[in-house]
Write a protein that holds these residues in place. Structure first.
Motif, PDB file in Angstrom:
ATOM      1  N   ASN A 104      50.643  45.952  36.714  1.00  0.00           N
ATOM      2  CA  ASN A 104      51.626  45.967  35.630  1.00  0.00           C
ATOM      3  C   ASN A 104      51.541  44.699  34.792  1.00  0.00           C
ATOM      4  O   ASN A 104      52.329  44.514  33.868  1.00  0.00           O
ATOM      5  N   SER A 105      50.588  43.820  35.127  1.00  0.00           N
ATOM      6  CA  SER A 105      50.472  42.502  34.500  1.00  0.00           C
ATOM      7  C   SER A 105      49.363  42.468  33.459  1.00  0.00           C
ATOM      8  O   SER A 105      48.207  42.778  33.763  1.00  0.00           O
ATOM      9  N   LEU A 106      49.691  42.047  32.243  1.00  0.00           N
ATOM     10  CA  LEU A 106      48.660  41.902  31.219  1.00  0.00           C
ATOM     11  C   LEU A 106      47.694  40.780  31.571  1.00  0.00           C
ATOM     12  O   LEU A 106      46.502  40.874  31.282  1.00  0.00           O
ATOM     13  N   GLN A 107      48.190  39.717  32.195  1.00  0.00           N
ATOM     14  CA  GLN A 107      47.305  38.609  32.560  1.00  0.00           C
ATOM     15  C   GLN A 107      46.327  39.015  33.654  1.00  0.00           C
ATOM     16  O   GLN A 107      45.152  38.645  33.604  1.00  0.00           O
ATOM     17  N   VAL A 108      46.780  39.785  34.629  1.00  0.00           N
ATOM     18  CA  VAL A 108      45.852  40.293  35.647  1.00  0.00           C
ATOM     19  C   VAL A 108      44.772  41.144  34.982  1.00  0.00           C
ATOM     20  O   VAL A 108      43.584  41.034  35.304  1.00  0.00           O
ATOM     21  N   ALA A 109      45.170  41.991  34.034  1.00  0.00           N
ATOM     22  CA  ALA A 109      44.199  42.827  33.326  1.00  0.00           C
ATOM     23  C   ALA A 109      43.184  41.972  32.581  1.00  0.00           C
ATOM     24  O   ALA A 109      41.987  42.296  32.545  1.00  0.00           O
ATOM     25  N   ARG A 110      43.629  40.871  31.984  1.00  0.00           N
ATOM     26  CA  ARG A 110      42.708  39.984  31.263  1.00  0.00           C
ATOM     27  C   ARG A 110      41.727  39.296  32.218  1.00  0.00           C
ATOM     28  O   ARG A 110      40.552  39.100  31.885  1.00  0.00           O
ATOM     29  N   LEU A 111      42.211  38.918  33.399  1.00  0.00           N
ATOM     30  CA  LEU A 111      41.378  38.177  34.351  1.00  0.00           C
ATOM     31  C   LEU A 111      40.387  39.061  35.089  1.00  0.00           C
ATOM     32  O   LEU A 111      39.357  38.591  35.552  1.00  0.00           O
ATOM     33  N   ALA A 112      40.688  40.350  35.199  1.00  0.00           N
ATOM     34  CA  ALA A 112      39.857  41.277  35.979  1.00  0.00           C
ATOM     35  C   ALA A 112      38.684  41.768  35.134  1.00  0.00           C
ATOM     36  O   ALA A 112      38.596  42.949  34.780  1.00  0.00           O
ATOM     37  N   GLU A 113      37.751  40.887  34.865  1.00  0.00           N
ATOM     38  CA  GLU A 113      36.676  41.170  33.909  1.00  0.00           C
ATOM     39  C   GLU A 113      35.662  42.191  34.419  1.00  0.00           C
ATOM     40  O   GLU A 113      35.070  42.922  33.641  1.00  0.00           O
ATOM     41  N   HIS A 114      35.437  42.240  35.729  1.00  0.00           N
ATOM     42  CA  HIS A 114      34.351  43.084  36.253  1.00  0.00           C
ATOM     43  C   HIS A 114      34.878  44.277  37.045  1.00  0.00           C
ATOM     44  O   HIS A 114      34.135  44.874  37.833  1.00  0.00           O
ATOM     45  N   ALA A 115      36.130  44.625  36.850  1.00  0.00           N
ATOM     46  CA  ALA A 115      36.713  45.771  37.561  1.00  0.00           C
ATOM     47  C   ALA A 115      37.169  46.817  36.554  1.00  0.00           C
ATOM     48  O   ALA A 115      37.348  46.540  35.373  1.00  0.00           O
ATOM     49  N   ASP A 116      37.339  48.036  37.056  1.00  0.00           N
ATOM     50  CA  ASP A 116      37.943  49.096  36.260  1.00  0.00           C
ATOM     51  C   ASP A 116      39.455  48.924  36.365  1.00  0.00           C
ATOM     52  O   ASP A 116      40.023  49.052  37.447  1.00  0.00           O
ATOM     53  N   VAL A 117      40.116  48.607  35.254  1.00  0.00           N
ATOM     54  CA  VAL A 117      41.532  48.259  35.283  1.00  0.00           C
ATOM     55  C   VAL A 117      42.385  49.417  34.771  1.00  0.00           C
ATOM     56  O   VAL A 117      42.112  49.974  33.706  1.00  0.00           O
ATOM     57  N   GLN A 128      38.876  35.658  42.175  1.00  0.00           N
ATOM     58  CA  GLN A 128      38.031  35.728  43.361  1.00  0.00           C
ATOM     59  C   GLN A 128      37.390  37.109  43.526  1.00  0.00           C
ATOM     60  O   GLN A 128      36.366  37.244  44.199  1.00  0.00           O
ATOM     61  N   LEU A 129      37.967  38.127  42.907  1.00  0.00           N
ATOM     62  CA  LEU A 129      37.468  39.488  43.080  1.00  0.00           C
ATOM     63  C   LEU A 129      36.301  39.830  42.172  1.00  0.00           C
ATOM     64  O   LEU A 129      35.744  40.927  42.268  1.00  0.00           O
ATOM     65  N   SER A 130      35.917  38.906  41.309  1.00  0.00           N
ATOM     66  CA  SER A 130      34.889  39.210  40.302  1.00  0.00           C
ATOM     67  C   SER A 130      33.529  39.557  40.911  1.00  0.00           C
ATOM     68  O   SER A 130      32.726  40.248  40.283  1.00  0.00           O
ATOM     69  N   ASP A 131      33.259  39.094  42.136  1.00  0.00           N
ATOM     70  CA  ASP A 131      31.961  39.350  42.766  1.00  0.00           C
ATOM     71  C   ASP A 131      31.952  40.599  43.644  1.00  0.00           C
ATOM     72  O   ASP A 131      30.923  40.924  44.245  1.00  0.00           O
ATOM     73  N   ILE A 132      33.081  41.282  43.733  1.00  0.00           N
ATOM     74  CA  ILE A 132      33.157  42.483  44.581  1.00  0.00           C
ATOM     75  C   ILE A 132      32.948  43.713  43.710  1.00  0.00           C
ATOM     76  O   ILE A 132      33.657  43.931  42.730  1.00  0.00           O
ATOM     77  N   GLU A 133      31.972  44.521  44.065  1.00  0.00           N
ATOM     78  CA  GLU A 133      31.558  45.643  43.217  1.00  0.00           C
ATOM     79  C   GLU A 133      32.459  46.869  43.369  1.00  0.00           C
ATOM     80  O   GLU A 133      33.028  47.121  44.429  1.00  0.00           O
ATOM     81  N   GLY A 134      32.570  47.607  42.271  1.00  0.00           N
ATOM     82  CA  GLY A 134      33.180  48.924  42.294  1.00  0.00           C
ATOM     83  C   GLY A 134      34.680  48.961  42.475  1.00  0.00           C
ATOM     84  O   GLY A 134      35.229  49.982  42.908  1.00  0.00           O
ATOM     85  N   LEU A 135      35.366  47.892  42.122  1.00  0.00           N
ATOM     86  CA  LEU A 135      36.817  47.861  42.318  1.00  0.00           C
ATOM     87  C   LEU A 135      37.554  48.549  41.175  1.00  0.00           C
ATOM     88  O   LEU A 135      37.151  48.468  40.016  1.00  0.00           O
ATOM     89  N   THR A 136      38.639  49.212  41.522  1.00  0.00           N
ATOM     90  CA  THR A 136      39.621  49.665  40.546  1.00  0.00           C
ATOM     91  C   THR A 136      40.897  48.872  40.801  1.00  0.00           C
ATOM     92  O   THR A 136      41.377  48.823  41.937  1.00  0.00           O
ATOM     93  N   ILE A 137      41.408  48.229  39.761  1.00  0.00           N
ATOM     94  CA  ILE A 137      42.618  47.423  39.904  1.00  0.00           C
ATOM     95  C   ILE A 137      43.763  48.080  39.145  1.00  0.00           C
ATOM     96  O   ILE A 137      43.661  48.338  37.945  1.00  0.00           O
ATOM     97  N   LEU A 138      44.833  48.358  39.863  1.00  0.00           N
ATOM     98  CA  LEU A 138      46.077  48.829  39.270  1.00  0.00           C
ATOM     99  C   LEU A 138      46.999  47.629  39.106  1.00  0.00           C
ATOM    100  O   LEU A 138      47.151  46.839  40.031  1.00  0.00           O
TER     101      LEU A 138
END
Length: 259
Positions: A121-134, A109-119
């Motif tokens: 510990n999950s590899l799957q979250v990192a894979r899903l967060a395509e448009h954020a700085d992870v 759901q966060l893919s349309d929100i600009e300029g996010l940085t996502i912290l």
């Protein structure tokens, strides 16, 4: 040569498999479960005693049966929780998201929100967060959870700051939170210290249960997002604790969510 003792995660995974089988078939003979899961009768009794103590099934003479409240999480519920959580996020924020599978729809759901940085510990979250700085918080990798935990992750959390943190839980009973693995219980406590605002996202099936390690209270969080299917006594416990509450509408009997 002695056998290697299984990790807490492996034991919990087996117990979840036992629970899923009993829920699906409504009841099962203990001897049959022992054969199906390839463990000794003593080990199976330990597993079943643990599940019974956590009010996840009913143990009887020679067999076990599912409780009437046992149910999978519906697709509509888990997506609705993700949508509600995403509404808490603003462009440009730094957001921590833990490895809970309940939070995977939120990440999408966060893919349309600009300029996010996502912290995370999950590899799957990192894979899903395509448009954020992870920023992936590395440490000891646990393949059972496809994520990292342990002292290195805790140290990384202490060195970072998030505007918002999203965490889910394995079990909640009368406002108290639980996880079966110590490292992950410690991680969830550390996440509280890392964020300016903390949000707990929990589907209704997690309530009324316990696990081995307690790691906090609902009142530690600024907001609890759950569904209208959550038991009334659990909702009241959150309200009495002073935590803000958002109840999402859903069909708990709908198609099961495939994590």
């Amino acid at each position: 040569m002695s056998k290697t003792r299984p990790t807490d995660a492996v034991v919990e995974q087996r117990r979840q498999g036992i629970l899923d089988y009993v829920v699906e078939h409504r009841e099962a003979r203990i001897d049959d479960l022992t054969s199906r899961f390839g463990v000794s009768l003593m080990t199976m009794h330990r597993d079943l005693d643990d599940l019974a103590e956590r009010r996840l099934l009913r143990k009887q003479r020679g067999k076990v049966s599912a409780l009437a409240t046992d149910a999978p999480t519906s697709r509509q519920e888990i997506e609705a929780l993700g949508e509600a959580a995403a509404r808490q996020v603003k462009p440009g924020q730094t957001v921590f998201i833990d490895d809970s599978t309940t939070l995977f729809p939120l990440v999408r759901q966060l893919s349309d929100i600009e300029g996010l940085t996502i912290l995370t510990n999950s590899l799957q979250v990192a894979r899903l967060a395509e448009h954020a700085d992870v920023m992936l918080l590395g440490g000891h990798y646990n393949p059972d959870f496809d994520s990292c935990a342990g002292p290195d992750v805790l140290a990384a959390l202490d060195r970072t700051r998030a505007d918002l943190a999203f965490v889910s839980v394995t079990a909640v009973a009368v406002g108290r939170l639980y996880h079966p693995v110590r490292d992950y219980a410690e991680l969830k406590k550390a996440a509280l210290r890392t964020a300016n605002r903390n949000v707990l996202v929990v589907d209704h099936t997690k309530f009324g249960r316990t696990a081995t390690f307690a790691h906090g209270l609902v009142e530690d969080y600024d907001l609890l997002i759950t569904s209208e299917a959550t038991p009334t006594e659990e909702v009241e416990a959150a309200l009495n604790a002073g935590t803000a509450l958002e109840l999402v509408e859903c069909d708990p009997e709908g198609p099961e969510y495939d994590f």
